[in-house]
Design an enzyme around this catalytic site. Structure first.
Site, PDB file in Angstrom:
ATOM      1  N   VAL A 118       0.801  -1.216   0.000  1.00  0.00           N
ATOM      2  CA  VAL A 118       0.000   0.000   0.000  1.00  0.00           C
ATOM      3  C   VAL A 118       0.843   1.280   0.000  1.00  0.00           C
ATOM      4  O   VAL A 118       0.295   2.378   0.055  1.00  0.00           O
ATOM      5  CB  VAL A 118      -1.014   0.021   1.168  1.00  0.00           C
ATOM      6  N   TYR A 135       9.921   8.357  12.411  1.00  0.00           N
ATOM      7  CA  TYR A 135       8.640   7.763  12.775  1.00  0.00           C
ATOM      8  C   TYR A 135       7.725   8.803  13.428  1.00  0.00           C
ATOM      9  O   TYR A 135       6.534   8.892  13.102  1.00  0.00           O
ATOM     10  CB  TYR A 135       8.882   6.598  13.725  1.00  0.00           C
TER      11      TYR A 135
END
Length: 255
Positions: free
Chosen positions: A62, A152
């Site tokens: 994805v 992150y």
């Protein structure tokens, strides 16, 4: 409960962790579910005890737009509608800004943020048709900084703000979008932390409940936000973190 009877959900990252727990929860509540992930064997194993008549397994990366388009098209072809999109695919990235390579940065950006962008864009026309819902899996890192997770933290913060933007733009179409922000959760992503007593002791100092979440506990929050019980709830970032974000500081596990 049967909150999702006759409804269809697409779940990315559905082969493990929070995505898998969410797939099981929605199936238990009557949904037809499409699970997606990059690892075919993992998806196959995840599907073994799921009802085949209400399940579609669709391997996809994805972070690639074409795969996202194909995923949503397959869901519509199989089940004829789409009520809920859960973006649970993602990866962790440990390192300071200087430690983070260009390759790792782009990999995290693709897995954690571009995936949400591409899949949601493909799903929106179908979600508008039924006034559906989107639940994105963020992190406590969506809500504040922390040590040794520069890339992150940045990407997960972007997920939360993208979700808010979708909520603003799509409210007029009846589509809701919310972010669930787990803290330390027992999944493969944090195996290294769960096996390190010293790191866990630091974690407990920041988590009032002094334990990690289980994936099915996070799935419960996802199910609530996706359901009609949350019909007036949109644009929220919901911490599911044992109280970590109510303390006076962020995670110090890497300090």
């Amino acid at each position: 409960m049967n909150r999702f009877q006759n409804k269809v959900a697409v779940i990315t990252g559905g082969g493990s962790g929070i995505g898998l727990a969410t797939a099981r929860r929605l199936l238990d509540e009557g949904a037809c579910v499409v699970i997606s992930g990059r690892r075919k064997e993992r998806l196959r194993k995840a599907a073994e005890n799921m009802p085949a008549d209400r399940l579609l397994v669709f391997p996809a990366d994805v972070s690639v737009r074409e795969d996202c388009d194909a995923l949503i098209a397959a869901a519509i072809e199989r089940f004829g509608r789409l009520d809920t999109l859960v973006n649970a695919a993602g990866m962790n990235l440990v390192g300071t800004l200087e430690d983070t390579t260009d390759e790792d940065w782009h990999k995290c950006l693709g897995a954690d943020l571009s995936s949400v962008f591409y899949t949601t864009r493909a799903a929106l026309p179908h979600l508008r048709a039924v006034k559906g819902s989107i639940v994105n899996i963020g992190s406590v890192s969506s809500l504040g900084g922390g040590w040794s997770h520069a890339g992150y933290n940045a990407v997960k913060a972007a997920v939360a703000n993208l979700t808010r933007s979708i909520a603003c733009d799509e409210g007029k179409n009846g589509v809701r979008a919310n972010t669930v922000c787990p803290g330390l959760t027992v999944t493969e992503m944090v195996d290294a932390i769960m096996d390190d007593d010293a790191l866990l002791e630091k974690a407990w100092e920041r988590i009032p409940l002094r334990r990690a979440a289980q994936a099915d506990e996070v799935a419960s929050a996802v199910a609530y936000l996706a359901s009609d019980e949350a019909a007036i709830v949109t644009g929220v970032t919901l911490p599911v973190d044992g109280g970590q974000t109510c303390t006076d500081g962020g995670p110090e596990w890497g300090k």
